[in-house]
Motif scaffolding. Structure first.
Motif, PDB file in Angstrom:
ATOM      1  N   LEU A  66       0.821  -1.212   0.000  1.00  0.00           N
ATOM      2  CA  LEU A  66       0.000   0.000   0.000  1.00  0.00           C
ATOM      3  C   LEU A  66       0.857   1.265   0.000  1.00  0.00           C
ATOM      4  N   GLN A  67       1.917   1.251  -0.765  1.00  0.00           N
ATOM      5  CA  GLN A  67       2.864   2.366  -0.783  1.00  0.00           C
ATOM      6  C   GLN A  67       2.233   3.680  -1.246  1.00  0.00           C
ATOM      7  N   LYS A  68       1.349   3.633  -2.228  1.00  0.00           N
ATOM      8  CA  LYS A  68       0.686   4.859  -2.706  1.00  0.00           C
ATOM      9  C   LYS A  68      -0.160   5.462  -1.593  1.00  0.00           C
ATOM     10  N   LEU A  69      -0.857   4.624  -0.848  1.00  0.00           N
ATOM     11  CA  LEU A  69      -1.669   5.098   0.263  1.00  0.00           C
ATOM     12  C   LEU A  69      -0.778   5.656   1.371  1.00  0.00           C
ATOM     13  N   GLN A  70       0.341   5.009   1.612  1.00  0.00           N
ATOM     14  CA  GLN A  70       1.295   5.506   2.601  1.00  0.00           C
ATOM     15  C   GLN A  70       1.812   6.888   2.204  1.00  0.00           C
ATOM     16  N   GLU A  71       2.131   7.055   0.926  1.00  0.00           N
ATOM     17  CA  GLU A  71       2.604   8.356   0.431  1.00  0.00           C
ATOM     18  C   GLU A  71       1.525   9.417   0.593  1.00  0.00           C
ATOM     19  N   TRP A  72       0.273   9.062   0.258  1.00  0.00           N
ATOM     20  CA  TRP A  72      -0.844   9.999   0.391  1.00  0.00           C
ATOM     21  C   TRP A  72      -0.966  10.436   1.843  1.00  0.00           C
ATOM     22  N   CYS A  73      -0.911   9.478   2.746  1.00  0.00           N
ATOM     23  CA  CYS A  73      -1.009   9.784   4.176  1.00  0.00           C
ATOM     24  C   CYS A  73       0.154  10.662   4.629  1.00  0.00           C
ATOM     25  N   ASN A  74       1.353  10.329   4.227  1.00  0.00           N
ATOM     26  CA  ASN A  74       2.518  11.112   4.637  1.00  0.00           C
ATOM     27  C   ASN A  74       2.458  12.535   4.108  1.00  0.00           C
ATOM     28  N   ASN A  75       1.912  12.720   2.923  1.00  0.00           N
ATOM     29  CA  ASN A  75       1.753  14.075   2.382  1.00  0.00           C
ATOM     30  C   ASN A  75       0.804  14.899   3.242  1.00  0.00           C
ATOM     31  N   ILE A  76      -0.247  14.284   3.717  1.00  0.00           N
ATOM     32  CA  ILE A  76      -1.188  14.981   4.607  1.00  0.00           C
ATOM     33  C   ILE A  76      -0.528  15.273   5.946  1.00  0.00           C
ATOM     34  N   VAL A  77       0.163  14.286   6.493  1.00  0.00           N
ATOM     35  CA  VAL A  77       0.799  14.458   7.797  1.00  0.00           C
ATOM     36  C   VAL A  77       1.903  15.502   7.737  1.00  0.00           C
ATOM     37  N   ALA A  78       2.596  15.603   6.621  1.00  0.00           N
ATOM     38  CA  ALA A  78       3.635  16.621   6.487  1.00  0.00           C
ATOM     39  C   ALA A  78       3.048  18.016   6.684  1.00  0.00           C
ATOM     40  N   LYS A  79       1.840  18.232   6.195  1.00  0.00           N
ATOM     41  CA  LYS A  79       1.178  19.534   6.320  1.00  0.00           C
ATOM     42  C   LYS A  79       0.473  19.690   7.665  1.00  0.00           C
ATOM     43  N   TYR A  80      -0.054  18.597   8.182  1.00  0.00           N
ATOM     44  CA  TYR A  80      -0.827  18.619   9.423  1.00  0.00           C
ATOM     45  C   TYR A  80      -0.307  17.542  10.383  1.00  0.00           C
ATOM     46  N   PRO A  81       0.897  17.709  10.903  1.00  0.00           N
ATOM     47  CA  PRO A  81       1.507  16.656  11.729  1.00  0.00           C
ATOM     48  C   PRO A  81       0.749  16.338  13.014  1.00  0.00           C
ATOM     49  N   ASP A  82      -0.023  17.283  13.509  1.00  0.00           N
ATOM     50  CA  ASP A  82      -0.783  17.010  14.732  1.00  0.00           C
ATOM     51  C   ASP A  82      -1.797  15.899  14.545  1.00  0.00           C
ATOM     52  N   LYS A  83      -2.209  15.639  13.295  1.00  0.00           N
ATOM     53  CA  LYS A  83      -3.156  14.549  13.037  1.00  0.00           C
ATOM     54  C   LYS A  83      -2.629  13.231  13.598  1.00  0.00           C
ATOM     55  N   VAL A  84      -1.335  13.050  13.549  1.00  0.00           N
ATOM     56  CA  VAL A  84      -0.734  11.814  14.054  1.00  0.00           C
ATOM     57  C   VAL A  84      -0.064  12.045  15.403  1.00  0.00           C
ATOM     58  N   PHE A  85       0.793  13.060  15.487  1.00  0.00           N
ATOM     59  CA  PHE A  85       1.572  13.266  16.707  1.00  0.00           C
ATOM     60  C   PHE A  85       0.719  13.558  17.935  1.00  0.00           C
ATOM     61  N   GLU A  86      -0.406  14.215  17.759  1.00  0.00           N
ATOM     62  CA  GLU A  86      -1.254  14.568  18.892  1.00  0.00           C
ATOM     63  C   GLU A  86      -2.449  13.629  19.054  1.00  0.00           C
ATOM     64  N   SER A  87      -2.506  12.573  18.260  1.00  0.00           N
ATOM     65  CA  SER A  87      -3.631  11.644  18.364  1.00  0.00           C
ATOM     66  C   SER A  87      -3.457  10.746  19.587  1.00  0.00           C
ATOM     67  N   SER A  88      -4.558  10.256  20.083  1.00  0.00           N
ATOM     68  CA  SER A  88      -4.519   9.410  21.277  1.00  0.00           C
ATOM     69  C   SER A  88      -3.846   8.061  21.018  1.00  0.00           C
TER      70      SER A  88
END
Length: 91
Positions: A22-44
């Protein structure tokens, strides 16, 4: 569909790194997280993030977060993976 993806982002992010195909999906997710890192870093559920997902995330050159903050989260993640480690960052 795109709205659903954003609402279920953390679940999708975690699942995408459970399958190397699922590399394309991983890239899509990482592109979002690069702009909005709190989505992952601040998640429970940040501390249950798989190691390969965390490595992929912190390898992003365009991550919109201060480096010291990133490393504080990495230490938090590592402590969660190894409960025997001291929980005090200063230690």
């Amino acid at each position: 569909m795109l709205q659903w993806l954003h609402l279920q982002f953390n679940r999708i992010y975690h699942k995408s790194f459970q399958n190397d195909k699922l590399q394309k999906l991983q890239e899509w997710c990482n592109n979002i997280v690069a702009k909005y890192p709190d989505k992952v870093f601040e998640s429970s559920d940040f501390t249950i993030l798989q190691e390969n997902a965390l490595v992929s995330l912190i390898s992003q050159d365009d991550l919109q977060m201060e480096e010291v903050t990133i490393w504080n989260h990495v230490v938090e993640w590592e402590i969660a993976q190894n409960p025997g480690l001291p929980s005090d960052f200063k230690t």
